[in-house]
Design a protein around this motif. Structure first.
Motif, PDB file in Angstrom:
ATOM      1  N   ASP A  30     -34.359 -15.243   3.238  1.00 29.21           N
ATOM      2  CA  ASP A  30     -33.034 -14.815   3.720  1.00 29.21           C
ATOM      3  C   ASP A  30     -32.418 -13.759   2.809  1.00 29.21           C
ATOM      4  O   ASP A  30     -31.199 -13.683   2.665  1.00 29.21           O
ATOM      5  CB  ASP A  30     -32.047 -15.994   3.841  1.00 29.21           C
ATOM      6  N   GLN A  35     -30.286  -6.452  -1.541  1.00 34.34           N
ATOM      7  CA  GLN A  35     -29.835  -7.644  -2.258  1.00 34.34           C
ATOM      8  C   GLN A  35     -30.687  -8.028  -3.473  1.00 34.34           C
ATOM      9  O   GLN A  35     -30.163  -8.687  -4.380  1.00 34.34           O
ATOM     10  CB  GLN A  35     -29.739  -8.829  -1.295  1.00 34.34           C
ATOM     11  N   VAL A  66     -19.047  -6.639   0.121  1.00 26.47           N
ATOM     12  CA  VAL A  66     -19.743  -6.832   1.403  1.00 26.47           C
ATOM     13  C   VAL A  66     -21.066  -7.563   1.168  1.00 26.47           C
ATOM     14  O   VAL A  66     -21.421  -8.495   1.900  1.00 26.47           O
ATOM     15  CB  VAL A  66     -19.966  -5.471   2.106  1.00 26.47           C
ATOM     16  N   MET A  67     -21.801  -7.160   0.135  1.00 23.29           N
ATOM     17  CA  MET A  67     -23.083  -7.783  -0.173  1.00 23.29           C
ATOM     18  C   MET A  67     -22.899  -9.259  -0.523  1.00 23.29           C
ATOM     19  O   MET A  67     -23.624 -10.130  -0.027  1.00 23.29           O
ATOM     20  CB  MET A  67     -23.748  -7.039  -1.343  1.00 23.29           C
ATOM     21  N   ASN A  69     -20.374 -11.238   0.280  1.00 23.00           N
ATOM     22  CA  ASN A  69     -19.941 -11.977   1.474  1.00 23.00           C
ATOM     23  C   ASN A  69     -21.144 -12.373   2.331  1.00 23.00           C
ATOM     24  O   ASN A  69     -21.241 -13.509   2.800  1.00 23.00           O
ATOM     25  CB  ASN A  69     -18.965 -11.148   2.313  1.00 23.00           C
ATOM     26  N   ARG A  70     -22.051 -11.427   2.526  1.00 20.64           N
ATOM     27  CA  ARG A  70     -23.232 -11.700   3.337  1.00 20.64           C
ATOM     28  C   ARG A  70     -24.120 -12.750   2.671  1.00 20.64           C
ATOM     29  O   ARG A  70     -24.655 -13.643   3.335  1.00 20.64           O
ATOM     30  CB  ARG A  70     -24.010 -10.409   3.565  1.00 20.64           C
ATOM     31  N   MET A  71     -24.264 -12.644   1.356  1.00 20.04           N
ATOM     32  CA  MET A  71     -25.118 -13.587   0.634  1.00 20.04           C
ATOM     33  C   MET A  71     -24.480 -14.974   0.562  1.00 20.04           C
ATOM     34  O   MET A  71     -25.194 -15.981   0.521  1.00 20.04           O
ATOM     35  CB  MET A  71     -25.441 -13.038  -0.755  1.00 20.04           C
ATOM     36  N   LYS A  73     -22.744 -16.225   3.045  1.00 25.35           N
ATOM     37  CA  LYS A  73     -22.993 -16.770   4.391  1.00 25.35           C
ATOM     38  C   LYS A  73     -24.397 -17.330   4.529  1.00 25.35           C
ATOM     39  O   LYS A  73     -24.618 -18.280   5.283  1.00 25.35           O
ATOM     40  CB  LYS A  73     -22.751 -15.701   5.461  1.00 25.35           C
ATOM     41  N   THR A  74     -25.372 -16.739   3.829  1.00 25.45           N
ATOM     42  CA  THR A  74     -26.750 -17.243   3.896  1.00 25.45           C
ATOM     43  C   THR A  74     -27.027 -18.284   2.809  1.00 25.45           C
ATOM     44  O   THR A  74     -28.150 -18.783   2.705  1.00 25.45           O
ATOM     45  CB  THR A  74     -27.775 -16.092   3.798  1.00 25.45           C
TER      46      THR A  74
END
Length: 148
Positions: A30, A35, A66-67, A69-71, A73-74
């Motif tokens: 993921d 990243q 942004v990076m 936040n995405r990480m 979420k996963t």
């Protein structure tokens, strides 16, 4: 020399192939393109502030946000307030993030071995020295423009 034969074009192509290969090898964790550097920095020193991370990665804080936040979420990272300064947010790897970082590190080692399997130790040493020189020349070049 034609544009197709330029060293810069070849270098850009090799870097794209390398990055795409890494992305293919790590997608099972993921981890998305861009990243891995954040994972590696946190695996070396967990709990860095967002400012420290943005500075070390040479990216703007909004890009890092942004990076992260995405990480989040996963499930790879989590943010916690600094115990001494509540205005500062620190970023930590989760258990899943530590596993992903180990997978990324292994993928990078495998890919490095593949990239240089036909190089002698002397050729690797020379290539490293030449890349350092390119890096130093580019850093000097950029400083020249910042000073103007």
């Amino acid at each position: 020399m034609s544009h197709d034969d330029s060293l810069t074009r070849l270098m850009r192509h090799v870097l794209k192939l390398h990055r795409h290969s890494v992305d293919l090898m790590i997608q099972k964790y993921d981890v998305f393109p861009g990243q891995p550097p954040l994972l590696m920095r946190l695996s070396e020193r967990d709990g860095q502030s967002q400012k420290e991370l943005a500075d070390s990665m040479l990216i703007k804080p909004p890009t890092l946000t942004v990076m992260i936040n995405r990480m989040e979420k996963t499930g790879l990272v989590e943010r916690k307030p600094d115990p001494d300064d509540q205005r500062v947010s620190r970023v930590y790897l989760t258990g899943k993030g530590r596993q992903a970082a180990a997978g990324v590190r292994e993928a990078l080692q495998v890919l490095e071995a593949k990239c240089f399997e036909h190089f002698s130790p002397e050729e690797k040493m020379l290539f490293r020295r030449l890349l350092w020189q390119v890096r130093d020349d580019l850093e000097t070049f950029q400083r020249h423009f910042k000073d103007e």
